[in-house]
Design an enzyme around this catalytic site. Structure first.
Site, PDB file in Angstrom:
ATOM      1  N   HIS A 218     -17.142   5.037 -10.064  1.00 18.11           N
ATOM      2  CA  HIS A 218     -18.219   4.490 -10.892  1.00 18.11           C
ATOM      3  C   HIS A 218     -18.908   5.608 -11.663  1.00 18.11           C
ATOM      4  O   HIS A 218     -19.206   6.657 -11.098  1.00 18.11           O
ATOM      5  CB  HIS A 218     -19.262   3.776 -10.016  1.00 18.11           C
ATOM      6  CG  HIS A 218     -18.668   2.696  -9.172  1.00 18.11           C
ATOM      7  ND1 HIS A 218     -17.918   2.966  -8.042  1.00 18.11           N
ATOM      8  CD2 HIS A 218     -18.682   1.347  -9.305  1.00 18.11           C
ATOM      9  CE1 HIS A 218     -17.504   1.824  -7.517  1.00 18.11           C
ATOM     10  NE2 HIS A 218     -17.947   0.837  -8.257  1.00 18.11           N
TER      11      HIS A 218
ATOM     12  N   GLU B  46     -22.584   7.722  -6.957  1.00 17.16           N
ATOM     13  CA  GLU B  46     -21.905   6.706  -7.776  1.00 17.16           C
ATOM     14  C   GLU B  46     -22.769   5.459  -7.970  1.00 17.16           C
ATOM     15  O   GLU B  46     -22.263   4.358  -8.191  1.00 17.16           O
ATOM     16  CB  GLU B  46     -20.547   6.356  -7.157  1.00 17.16           C
ATOM     17  CG  GLU B  46     -19.612   7.560  -7.120  1.00 17.16           C
ATOM     18  CD  GLU B  46     -18.147   7.224  -7.281  1.00 17.16           C
ATOM     19  OE1 GLU B  46     -17.813   6.067  -7.537  1.00 17.16           O
ATOM     20  OE2 GLU B  46     -17.333   8.154  -7.157  1.00 17.16           O
TER      21      GLU B  46
ATOM     22  N   LYS C  15     -10.130   0.330  -8.655  1.00 12.96           N
ATOM     23  CA  LYS C  15     -11.322  -0.201  -9.328  1.00 12.96           C
ATOM     24  C   LYS C  15     -12.051   0.913 -10.070  1.00 12.96           C
ATOM     25  O   LYS C  15     -12.254   2.002  -9.518  1.00 12.96           O
ATOM     26  CB  LYS C  15     -12.270  -0.834  -8.288  1.00 12.96           C
ATOM     27  CG  LYS C  15     -13.578  -1.335  -8.901  1.00 12.96           C
ATOM     28  CD  LYS C  15     -14.609  -1.700  -7.836  1.00 12.96           C
ATOM     29  CE  LYS C  15     -15.929  -2.086  -8.520  1.00 12.96           C
ATOM     30  NZ  LYS C  15     -17.060  -2.139  -7.593  1.00 12.96           N
TER      31      LYS C  15
END
Length: 249
Positions: free
Chosen positions: A141, A84, A168
């Site tokens: 991510h 990530e 997130k």
């Protein structure tokens, strides 16, 4: 109200998080001292930048050094995996050993746990973090592309359903439309969970607008660089703070 230390992740002007990316305890101390005249809310200790991160003793020294320099700061502990966009590859079992060690250290206020890791291990982290009063930011991510609207909303909602205090997601845009996808997905999830904090960002130069628009679309925290950025597109922390204040009304 979700907090990192004493910092409330509420609606309104996004809070500012500054990453520390030192390769040693000494470098981390220098970064902490560099922050003395900066305005920020949270510090992210990006422990994957630490040269000796495979030694828990070295990680403990780094944690102690940062906490000593920043006794009153809200500290987020993050090991970003190689998959990530992180600096270092470690076995998944050690990844969770690190998180467990940090939570139990008493020196951090929040922990980053990646969403696409072992589910049983994530659930253990959630339990231990709650016992120690540590906030859990669950993250995902993508440094190559921007997932679809449905994928973004599905991941963020999935994190919340799994038990994250904060969901997130950060992704790389390849067009202006990608930035709009990220922002509209953020707004859609925020409208479903109006009182729960989200953190989202579109990375790189194209996505810079997403780092300052959280008040409108629902992202509660944004990342600003001090000595060195930890991801592409981060604005310098003082500049970021000035822009946010100018936009806040």
């Amino acid at each position: 109200m979700v907090k990192i230390g004493k910092v409330a992740l509420d609606n309104g002007m996004p809070k500012i998080c500054v990453p520390l990316v030192g390769h040693s305890a000494d470098e981390l101390v220098q970064e902490c001292r560099y922050l003395q005249d900066k305005i920020y809310d949270v510090v992210e200790l990006r422990i994957d930048f630490l040269k000796d991160v495979t030694s828990l003793d070295a990680v403990g020294d780094a944690l102690a050094a940062v906490r000593q320099e920043l006794p009153d700061s809200a500290i987020l502990f993050t090991f970003r995996t190689k998959e990530e966009g992180g600096e270092m590859e470690v076995p998944e079992s050690y990844y969770f050993d690190l998180i467990d060690y940090a939570v139990k250290s008493g020196k951090i206020d929040a922990i980053d746990v990646e969403y696409f890791r072992d589910r049983a291990s994530i659930k253990k982290v959630l339990t231990i973090a709650k016992e120690h009063g540590v906030t859990v930011i669950m993250s995902n991510h993508d440094f190559d592309k921007t997932p679809s609207f449905d994928e973004i909303t599905g991941r963020l909602i999935g994190m919340k359903k799994l038990g994250a205090d904060v969901a997130k997601l950060a992704c790389m845009p390849n067009s202006a439309k990608d930035v709009l996808t990220l922002l509209s997905a953020t707004e859609a999830v925020k409208s479903q969970y109006p009182d729960e904090p989200l953190i989202t960002m579109s990375m790189g130069k194209l996505g810079a607008i997403s780092r300052i628009s959280g008040e409108i679309f629902g992202s509660a925290l944004t990342f600003g660089s001090a000595k060195k950025a930890s991801a592409p597109g981060q604005l310098e922390v003082t500049t970021l703070q000035q822009i946010l204040r100018a936009l806040h009304f």
